[in-house]
Motif scaffolding. Structure first.
Motif, mmCIF file in Angstrom:
data_model
loop_
_atom_site.group_PDB
_atom_site.id
_atom_site.type_symbol
_atom_site.label_atom_id
_atom_site.label_comp_id
_atom_site.label_asym_id
_atom_site.label_seq_id
_atom_site.Cartn_x
_atom_site.Cartn_y
_atom_site.Cartn_z
ATOM 1 N N GLN A 151 -14.737 2.811 2.170
ATOM 2 C CA GLN A 151 -15.785 2.935 3.178
ATOM 3 C C GLN A 151 -15.194 2.852 4.583
ATOM 4 O OE1 GLN A 151 -18.605 -0.155 2.328
ATOM 5 N NE2 GLN A 151 -19.473 0.902 0.557
ATOM 6 N N PHE A 152 -14.285 1.910 4.780
ATOM 7 C CA PHE A 152 -13.642 1.774 6.090
ATOM 8 C C PHE A 152 -12.874 3.051 6.446
ATOM 9 C CE2 PHE A 152 -13.353 -3.111 5.624
ATOM 10 C CZ PHE A 152 -14.595 -3.267 6.222
ATOM 11 N N GLN A 153 -12.152 3.601 5.473
ATOM 12 C CA GLN A 153 -11.370 4.808 5.721
ATOM 13 C C GLN A 153 -12.275 5.983 6.068
ATOM 14 O OE1 GLN A 153 -9.096 4.929 2.074
ATOM 15 N NE2 GLN A 153 -7.328 3.920 3.014
ATOM 16 N N GLU A 154 -13.407 6.097 5.365
ATOM 17 C CA GLU A 154 -14.355 7.172 5.660
ATOM 18 C C GLU A 154 -14.951 7.015 7.043
ATOM 19 O OE1 GLU A 154 -17.204 7.074 2.500
ATOM 20 O OE2 GLU A 154 -15.753 7.770 0.995
ATOM 21 N N ARG A 155 -15.328 5.789 7.383
ATOM 22 C CA ARG A 155 -15.896 5.543 8.706
ATOM 23 C C ARG A 155 -14.884 5.823 9.804
ATOM 24 N NH1 ARG A 155 -18.404 -0.274 8.602
ATOM 25 N NH2 ARG A 155 -18.703 0.206 10.788
ATOM 26 N N LEU A 156 -13.640 5.422 9.582
ATOM 27 C CA LEU A 156 -12.583 5.672 10.559
ATOM 28 C C LEU A 156 -12.359 7.165 10.728
ATOM 29 C CD1 LEU A 156 -10.389 4.674 12.474
ATOM 30 C CD2 LEU A 156 -8.857 4.492 10.498
ATOM 31 N N ALA A 157 -12.342 7.897 9.618
ATOM 32 C CA ALA A 157 -12.162 9.352 9.692
ATOM 33 C C ALA A 157 -13.304 9.992 10.475
ATOM 34 C CB ALA A 157 -12.079 9.935 8.289
ATOM 35 N N GLY A 158 -14.520 9.516 10.265
ATOM 36 C CA GLY A 158 -15.669 10.040 11.000
ATOM 37 C C GLY A 158 -15.563 9.793 12.490
ATOM 38 N N VAL A 159 -15.158 8.599 12.863
ATOM 39 C CA VAL A 159 -15.015 8.258 14.280
ATOM 40 C C VAL A 159 -13.892 9.082 14.911
ATOM 41 C CG1 VAL A 159 -14.377 6.409 15.884
ATOM 42 C CG2 VAL A 159 -15.976 5.950 14.029
ATOM 43 N N GLY A 206 -14.184 9.553 19.111
ATOM 44 C CA GLY A 206 -14.677 8.290 19.641
ATOM 45 C C GLY A 206 -13.589 7.285 19.965
ATOM 46 N N LEU A 207 -12.349 7.616 19.631
ATOM 47 C CA LEU A 207 -11.247 6.685 19.885
ATOM 48 C C LEU A 207 -10.136 7.374 20.670
ATOM 49 C CD1 LEU A 207 -10.823 5.060 16.337
ATOM 50 C CD2 LEU A 207 -11.874 4.029 18.323
ATOM 51 N N SER A 208 -9.469 6.600 21.485
ATOM 52 C CA SER A 208 -8.304 7.138 22.185
ATOM 53 C C SER A 208 -7.165 7.281 21.181
ATOM 54 C CB SER A 208 -7.890 6.193 23.316
ATOM 55 O OG SER A 208 -7.415 4.976 22.770
ATOM 56 N N ALA A 209 -6.119 7.982 21.560
ATOM 57 C CA ALA A 209 -4.973 8.188 20.670
ATOM 58 C C ALA A 209 -4.331 6.848 20.304
ATOM 59 C CB ALA A 209 -3.951 9.105 21.340
ATOM 60 N N GLU A 210 -4.270 5.954 21.260
ATOM 61 C CA GLU A 210 -3.683 4.635 21.010
ATOM 62 C C GLU A 210 -4.538 3.833 20.026
ATOM 63 O OE1 GLU A 210 -2.713 0.642 23.588
ATOM 64 O OE2 GLU A 210 -2.449 2.585 24.575
ATOM 65 N N ALA A 211 -5.842 3.883 20.192
ATOM 66 C CA ALA A 211 -6.755 3.174 19.291
ATOM 67 C C ALA A 211 -6.696 3.776 17.890
ATOM 68 C CB ALA A 211 -8.177 3.215 19.835
ATOM 69 N N GLN A 212 -6.585 5.098 17.799
ATOM 70 C CA GLN A 212 -6.475 5.759 16.497
ATOM 71 C C GLN A 212 -5.210 5.303 15.777
ATOM 72 O OE1 GLN A 212 -6.702 10.006 16.878
ATOM 73 N NE2 GLN A 212 -8.843 9.990 17.505
ATOM 74 N N SER A 213 -4.127 5.233 16.512
ATOM 75 C CA SER A 213 -2.863 4.787 15.940
ATOM 76 C C SER A 213 -2.976 3.353 15.435
ATOM 77 C CB SER A 213 -1.757 4.897 16.984
ATOM 78 O OG SER A 213 -0.561 4.370 16.489
ATOM 79 N N LEU A 214 -3.566 2.487 16.244
ATOM 80 C CA LEU A 214 -3.746 1.095 15.867
ATOM 81 C C LEU A 214 -4.625 0.974 14.626
ATOM 82 C CD1 LEU A 214 -3.434 -1.950 16.405
ATOM 83 C CD2 LEU A 214 -5.414 -1.762 17.938
ATOM 84 N N MET A 215 -5.727 1.688 14.595
ATOM 85 C CA MET A 215 -6.630 1.623 13.449
ATOM 86 C C MET A 215 -5.954 2.144 12.181
ATOM 87 S SD MET A 215 -9.365 0.125 14.379
ATOM 88 C CE MET A 215 -10.496 0.483 13.083
ATOM 89 N N SER A 216 -5.165 3.181 12.303
ATOM 90 C CA SER A 216 -4.446 3.714 11.146
ATOM 91 C C SER A 216 -3.449 2.695 10.613
ATOM 92 C CB SER A 216 -3.722 5.006 11.508
ATOM 93 O OG SER A 216 -4.650 6.019 11.805
ATOM 94 N N GLU A 217 -2.730 2.040 11.511
ATOM 95 C CA GLU A 217 -1.787 0.994 11.097
ATOM 96 C C GLU A 217 -2.525 -0.162 10.413
ATOM 97 O OE1 GLU A 217 0.983 -0.429 14.066
ATOM 98 O OE2 GLU A 217 1.046 1.566 14.970
ATOM 99 N N MET A 218 -3.667 -0.532 10.952
ATOM 100 C CA MET A 218 -4.444 -1.619 10.368
ATOM 101 C C MET A 218 -4.960 -1.246 8.978
ATOM 102 S SD MET A 218 -6.448 -2.895 13.796
ATOM 103 C CE MET A 218 -7.456 -4.108 12.998
ATOM 104 N N MET A 219 -5.375 -0.017 8.804
ATOM 105 C CA MET A 219 -5.853 0.431 7.495
ATOM 106 C C MET A 219 -4.714 0.437 6.478
ATOM 107 S SD MET A 219 -9.084 0.769 7.641
ATOM 108 C CE MET A 219 -9.333 1.558 6.082
#
Length: 69
Positions: free
Chosen positions: A7-15, A20-33
């Motif tokens: 669910q988290f991965q799907e929501r992140l992909a949607g955002v 809705g996220l900057s490149a830096e935030a996307q990178s951080l979220m991907s690392e966290m996932m």
């Protein structure tokens, strides 16, 4: 927990698709996932080990009780 991770991965992909996220935030979220997936795998392995060790000690306790009788 796997459902929650999916669910988290799907929501992140949607955002990420909506921008809705900057490149830096996307990178951080991907690392966290990735880290969350690794921790989940590790947790599952540790649970298996604990379960196996618990079964072994239960057998020795029964054996010890039988020997004391």
């Amino acid at each position: 927990m796997t459902d929650k991770l999916e669910q988290f991965q799907e929501r992140l992909a949607g955002v990420m698709e909506n921008g809705g996220l900057s490149a830096e935030a996307q990178s951080l979220m991907s690392e966290m996932m990735d880290e969350l997936a690794e921790l989940q795998r590790s947790n599952k392995a540790l649970r298996r080990v604990i379960l196996k060790s618990g079964q072994g000690s239960a057998m020795s306790t029964r054996l010890r009780d039988a020997l004391y009788e």
